[in-house]
Design an enzyme around this catalytic site. Structure first.
Site, mmCIF file in Angstrom:
data_model
loop_
_atom_site.group_PDB
_atom_site.id
_atom_site.type_symbol
_atom_site.label_atom_id
_atom_site.label_comp_id
_atom_site.label_asym_id
_atom_site.label_seq_id
_atom_site.Cartn_x
_atom_site.Cartn_y
_atom_site.Cartn_z
ATOM 1 N N HIS B 81 -10.221 60.662 65.939
ATOM 2 C CA HIS B 81 -8.828 60.173 66.689
ATOM 3 C C HIS B 81 -8.098 59.406 65.295
ATOM 4 O O HIS B 81 -6.896 59.833 65.219
ATOM 5 C CB HIS B 81 -9.501 58.956 67.461
ATOM 6 C CG HIS B 81 -8.186 57.992 67.785
ATOM 7 N ND1 HIS B 81 -6.996 58.614 68.498
ATOM 8 C CD2 HIS B 81 -7.692 56.867 67.168
ATOM 9 C CE1 HIS B 81 -6.138 57.464 68.733
ATOM 10 N NE2 HIS B 81 -6.542 56.525 68.122
ATOM 11 N N ASP B 110 20.289 74.587 53.681
ATOM 12 C CA ASP B 110 18.838 74.635 54.196
ATOM 13 C C ASP B 110 18.070 73.711 53.141
ATOM 14 O O ASP B 110 18.759 72.906 52.243
ATOM 15 C CB ASP B 110 18.304 75.912 54.128
ATOM 16 C CG ASP B 110 17.108 76.138 54.983
ATOM 17 O OD1 ASP B 110 16.225 75.373 54.865
ATOM 18 O OD2 ASP B 110 17.213 77.173 55.960
ATOM 19 N N TRP B 146 -12.153 56.902 59.605
ATOM 20 C CA TRP B 146 -11.113 57.769 59.027
ATOM 21 C C TRP B 146 -10.991 57.423 57.505
ATOM 22 O O TRP B 146 -10.304 58.034 56.729
ATOM 23 C CB TRP B 146 -9.689 57.481 59.628
ATOM 24 C CG TRP B 146 -9.083 56.400 59.266
ATOM 25 C CD1 TRP B 146 -9.275 55.052 59.692
ATOM 26 C CD2 TRP B 146 -7.871 56.414 58.213
ATOM 27 N NE1 TRP B 146 -8.238 54.138 59.150
ATOM 28 C CE2 TRP B 146 -7.430 54.994 58.125
ATOM 29 C CE3 TRP B 146 -7.558 57.381 57.392
ATOM 30 C CZ2 TRP B 146 -6.721 54.619 57.378
ATOM 31 C CZ3 TRP B 146 -6.456 56.925 56.773
ATOM 32 C CH2 TRP B 146 -5.784 55.559 56.393
ATOM 33 N N SER B 174 -0.384 70.710 51.670
ATOM 34 C CA SER B 174 0.891 70.846 52.611
ATOM 35 C C SER B 174 1.839 69.649 52.349
ATOM 36 O O SER B 174 3.191 69.821 52.146
ATOM 37 C CB SER B 174 0.355 70.949 53.915
ATOM 38 O OG SER B 174 1.614 70.688 54.711
ATOM 39 N N SER B 175 1.310 68.470 52.210
ATOM 40 C CA SER B 175 2.190 67.118 51.952
ATOM 41 C C SER B 175 2.915 67.182 50.529
ATOM 42 O O SER B 175 3.987 66.979 50.612
ATOM 43 C CB SER B 175 1.337 66.038 52.010
ATOM 44 O OG SER B 175 0.764 65.718 53.164
ATOM 45 N N HIS B 258 -3.198 52.479 51.366
ATOM 46 C CA HIS B 258 -2.256 51.476 51.368
ATOM 47 C C HIS B 258 -0.720 52.138 51.083
ATOM 48 O O HIS B 258 -0.018 52.102 52.145
ATOM 49 C CB HIS B 258 -2.277 50.358 50.770
ATOM 50 C CG HIS B 258 -1.614 49.181 51.302
ATOM 51 N ND1 HIS B 258 -1.980 48.604 52.531
ATOM 52 C CD2 HIS B 258 -0.261 48.974 51.242
ATOM 53 C CE1 HIS B 258 -1.029 47.759 53.040
ATOM 54 N NE2 HIS B 258 0.055 48.029 52.091
ATOM 55 N N GLU B 260 -0.208 54.922 51.848
ATOM 56 C CA GLU B 260 -0.093 55.874 52.924
ATOM 57 C C GLU B 260 0.363 55.212 54.277
ATOM 58 O O GLU B 260 1.210 55.890 54.895
ATOM 59 C CB GLU B 260 -1.515 56.273 53.196
ATOM 60 C CG GLU B 260 -1.655 57.052 54.538
ATOM 61 C CD GLU B 260 -1.055 58.537 54.776
ATOM 62 O OE1 GLU B 260 -0.742 58.992 53.626
ATOM 63 O OE2 GLU B 260 -0.859 59.140 55.882
ATOM 64 N N TYR B 262 2.723 53.002 53.978
ATOM 65 C CA TYR B 262 4.220 52.993 54.175
ATOM 66 C C TYR B 262 4.924 54.310 54.105
ATOM 67 O O TYR B 262 5.948 54.464 54.672
ATOM 68 C CB TYR B 262 4.559 52.313 52.655
ATOM 69 C CG TYR B 262 4.056 50.797 52.833
ATOM 70 C CD1 TYR B 262 4.981 50.026 53.493
ATOM 71 C CD2 TYR B 262 2.974 50.175 52.262
ATOM 72 C CE1 TYR B 262 4.664 48.789 53.815
ATOM 73 C CE2 TYR B 262 2.511 49.018 52.331
ATOM 74 C CZ TYR B 262 3.493 47.936 52.920
ATOM 75 O OH TYR B 262 2.947 46.765 53.383
ATOM 76 N N SER B 273 17.415 52.357 61.233
ATOM 77 C CA SER B 273 18.540 52.176 60.540
ATOM 78 C C SER B 273 19.401 53.080 60.811
ATOM 79 O O SER B 273 20.975 52.550 60.713
ATOM 80 C CB SER B 273 18.447 52.223 58.952
ATOM 81 O OG SER B 273 17.559 51.260 58.522
ATOM 82 N N HIS B 307 -6.526 44.530 49.080
ATOM 83 C CA HIS B 307 -6.588 43.716 50.450
ATOM 84 C C HIS B 307 -7.338 44.168 51.616
ATOM 85 O O HIS B 307 -7.768 43.363 52.505
ATOM 86 C CB HIS B 307 -5.205 42.955 51.019
ATOM 87 C CG HIS B 307 -4.352 44.018 51.326
ATOM 88 N ND1 HIS B 307 -2.905 44.121 51.208
ATOM 89 C CD2 HIS B 307 -4.737 45.159 52.034
ATOM 90 C CE1 HIS B 307 -2.649 45.163 51.764
ATOM 91 N NE2 HIS B 307 -3.511 45.821 52.176
ATOM 92 N N HIS B 308 -7.481 45.498 51.378
ATOM 93 C CA HIS B 308 -8.685 45.744 52.469
ATOM 94 C C HIS B 308 -10.195 45.725 51.980
ATOM 95 O O HIS B 308 -10.738 46.020 52.897
ATOM 96 C CB HIS B 308 -8.345 47.698 52.259
ATOM 97 C CG HIS B 308 -7.058 47.719 52.982
ATOM 98 N ND1 HIS B 308 -6.508 48.158 54.101
ATOM 99 C CD2 HIS B 308 -5.763 47.888 52.169
ATOM 100 C CE1 HIS B 308 -5.254 48.403 54.447
ATOM 101 N NE2 HIS B 308 -4.699 48.474 53.092
ATOM 102 N N THR B 333 10.341 43.590 53.632
ATOM 103 C CA THR B 333 10.362 43.904 55.157
ATOM 104 C C THR B 333 11.263 42.909 55.789
ATOM 105 O O THR B 333 11.885 43.413 56.780
ATOM 106 C CB THR B 333 8.870 43.786 55.563
ATOM 107 O OG1 THR B 333 8.063 44.596 54.397
ATOM 108 C CG2 THR B 333 8.769 44.680 56.939
ATOM 109 N N LYS B 336 14.771 43.856 55.655
ATOM 110 C CA LYS B 336 15.002 44.926 56.674
ATOM 111 C C LYS B 336 15.388 44.343 58.103
ATOM 112 O O LYS B 336 16.215 44.832 58.724
ATOM 113 C CB LYS B 336 14.148 45.948 56.684
ATOM 114 C CG LYS B 336 14.287 46.879 55.410
ATOM 115 C CD LYS B 336 13.175 47.927 55.420
ATOM 116 C CE LYS B 336 13.383 48.826 54.321
ATOM 117 N NZ LYS B 336 14.525 49.752 54.380
ATOM 118 N N ARG B 455 -15.157 46.202 65.143
ATOM 119 C CA ARG B 455 -14.566 47.512 65.497
ATOM 120 C C ARG B 455 -15.610 48.717 65.751
ATOM 121 O O ARG B 455 -16.753 48.427 64.917
ATOM 122 C CB ARG B 455 -13.121 47.883 64.507
ATOM 123 C CG ARG B 455 -13.795 48.225 63.020
ATOM 124 C CD ARG B 455 -12.485 47.945 62.180
ATOM 125 N NE ARG B 455 -11.902 49.194 62.265
ATOM 126 C CZ ARG B 455 -11.028 49.559 61.300
ATOM 127 N NH1 ARG B 455 -10.774 49.058 60.083
ATOM 128 N NH2 ARG B 455 -10.445 51.011 61.496
#
Lengths: 48, 531
Positions: B81, B110, B146, B174-175, B258, B260, B262, B273, B307-308, B333, B336, B455
């Site tokens: 998932h 293009d 994950w 790909s990315s 991390h 990722e 963002y 925006s 921090h993870h 943040t 924004k 979890r």
């Protein structure tokens, strides 16, 4: 000798040689960044 | 204006050709609009696939005890998932939006590298087919979460992990190709007059996101390559018995992981925006501060990964540094959020569906942001770590944040893409149905998490039963709401009220001001005038 409008047209042209050359440079430069980060992750992982 | 557009269209059609016919159009296309459509459909399919696995998870957690699935299969569901939603639903959806919108927003015909664009899309269905096929392999799909921490993903992993590793490599390739394409397009294909500080915020946020991607996807590729060599080629990167370090895996993973986060939220900031000023009928407040805030968030995202990992046993100085650096991200943040609110201040606001989803984003993403601040505080994270509080936090960020912005973007731009207005009544039903359901789904998870429910478990203590039941009911309702969304999408593509060229009264930007709805197959063969 190009006129100013010809020069402007060439500058605006999306397929101009100069623009394609810049695209190639951008591609190569960024692939180098990718290769650097890939290699750096192994160095960080301390090859054992 | 419409006369001008009609003239432009006629001019374009003079030396234009439409799409090829049949299936080969989609296989061989190099057109940014076609590839954008392919990405968006792929991400929708993956959303439903990942959603189906979420339904299995919520079904099992509806009651304490083991009812429906084996614990090992439950672990496979949580792992797949997460992987499918992150890499298959959210990321390709934003790439799809980028493909559709960036060339039209900057006045380019293009993407800069159209063939590479085709390649970067068509890698993905194979990558996800390979990942999905692991479910049917002996030993089952990856079941290590994950985040695929070693040694769960090395020493104790199922045989299918190699397929997972190859799939991640393909997604990374790909990315990276997609990102370089986006950077080359933005830096080199802008119409004359479209200076960097005139670009729409969506273009800016994608430029910054693309740089994040080319920096961190190679690190992810490095991590899975080291996993592969540890598994099969006798190395010990993450094996303490051979002189390696399993905690090092977590450092390398989160150096990718991390930023990722963002990668999945910066383009969302760009979408919001665009939508808020349109429906507030005011220009965006603080454009340049939005650009600098996005860049600040991106730079800071590289400096906060540990921090993870507060509970892995870090020196206090390290904990303090990562705590303060994490909290620092709330400043750009906050800039924004305040800018969006100030844009709305005294605006002539209306509340069409894209605006409702954008407002939902601001309120609920901010809830996710606040719980993120709580998690970033090292001493209290010891209690929250690996509990359902974390699950609640990142689902507020990724579902009511990233996914809501993607849905908002669909409602906002689909009239431009298809030439048809969506059904406003159905759109509003979709919003309220989703918003009530998503809060019923995720809000109680804060409470069970604070009370100590871990979890990634299929069973739990009795005292968590009520909140889990409520959460599951919200989950089923939210899942059904997205099937309803699929109906709205198909209905809009097949027909509907004709959209005007500008679509929305307050819309600005080249795609609304210079192109008809729908835009021609090849737009901007000549650079448009930029004011």
């Amino acid at each position: 000798m190009q006129t100013m409008s010809q020069q402007q047209h060439e500058q605006d042209d999306f397929n101009s040689a100069a623009r394609r050359k810049r695209t190639r440079w951008i591609l190569v430069a960024h692939l180098l960044i990718v290769a650097t980060f890939f290699a750096a992750s192994f160095i960080w992982g301390k090859f054992a | 204006m419409s006369t001008e557009i009609a003239h432009e269209t006629a001019h374009d059609e003079h030396h234009d050709h439409g799409p090829a016919k049949g299936l080969m159009r989609w296989v061989t296309t190099t057109n940014h609009k076609d590839i954008g459509t392919l990405y968006l459909w792929l991400s929708f399919i993956m959303l439903l696939y990942g959603g189906a696995m979420a339904m299995v998870i919520r079904l099992e957690l509806f009651q304490p005890g083991l009812q429906w699935v084996e614990p090992h299969f439950f672990n496979q569901m949580t792992t797949m998932h997460g992987l499918v939603m992150v890499f298959g639903a959210i990321m390709p959806a934003f790439v799809g939006l980028a493909n559709w919108l960036l060339p039209m927003m900057i006045g380019a015909p293009d993407m800069a590298l159209p063939r590479m664009n085709n390649w970067s899309f068509w890698i993905l269905p194979f990558a996800f087919a390979m990942l999905a096929s692991t479910t049917f392999m002996e030993g089952g799909a990856p079941a290590f979460g994950w985040t695929f921490y070693a040694p769960l993903s090395t020493t104790f992993a199922p045989a299918s992990t190699d397929f997972f590793i190859f799939a991640v490599h393909l997604m990374g390739i790909s990315s990276v190709m997609g990102s370089i394409n986006i950077i080359a397009t933005i830096l080199n294909m802008r119409a004359p007059g479209m200076t960097l500080m005139k670009m729409p915020l969506f273009v800016w946020t994608w430029l910054i996101t693309a740089y994040l991607l080319i920096a961190v996807m190679p690190v992810l590729a490095g991590a899975v390559t080291m996993m592969l060599t540890d598994r099969h080629f006798g190395t010990s990167f993450f094996d303490a018995a051979g002189g390696g370090d399993p905690v090092m895996f977590q450092h390398i993973f989160w150096f990718f992981g991390h930023p990722e986060v963002y990668i999945m939220i910066l383009p969302a900031f760009g979408v919001i925006s665009a939508i808020i000023p349109t429906f507030a009928r005011k220009p965006l407040f603080g454009y340049s501060s939005m650009v600098y805030a996005s860049a600040s968030i991106a730079i800071l995202s590289f400096m906060v990964w540990a921090h993870h990992m507060f509970t892995t046993g870090m020196p206090v100085a390290g904990e303090l540094y990562f705590m303060y650096a994490t909290i620092l991200i709330s400043v750009p943040t906050g800039v924004k959020v305040f800018n969006w609110v100030t844009t709305m201040w005294k605006g002539s606001m209306t509340f069409e569906t894209p605006m409702l989803f954008a407002l939902g984003f601001i309120v609920m993403f901010t809830i996710g942001g606040f719980s993120g601040l709580m998690l970033g505080v090292a001493p209290v994270d010891t209690q929250y770590h690996d509990t359902y509080f974390v699950v609640a936090h990142f689902h507020y960020v990724l579902v009511t944040g990233a996914l809501y912005s993607i849905i908002a973007a669909f409602y906002y731009w689909v009239p431009k893409w298809t030439g048809h207005m969506y059904d406003e009544r159905l759109g509003k039903i979709h919003f309220w149905w989703s918003t009530i359901a998503v809060n019923v789904l995720f809000f109680p998870q804060h409470f069970v998490g604070l009370a100590g429910m871990p979890r990634r478990i299929p069973d739990y203590a009795l005292q968590f039963a009520e909140f889990n039941q409520i959460s599951s009911i919200g989950g089923f309702a939210f899942g059904l709401a997205q099937v309803f969304f699929l109906y709205i999408v198909i209905k809009t593509i097949r027909g509907g009220e004709k959209a005007t060229d500008r679509v929305w009264e307050g819309a600005t930007g080249l795609e609304f001001e210079q192109l008809p709805s729908p835009p021609p197959y090849h737009s901007f063969n000549e650079p448009p005038p930029v004011k």
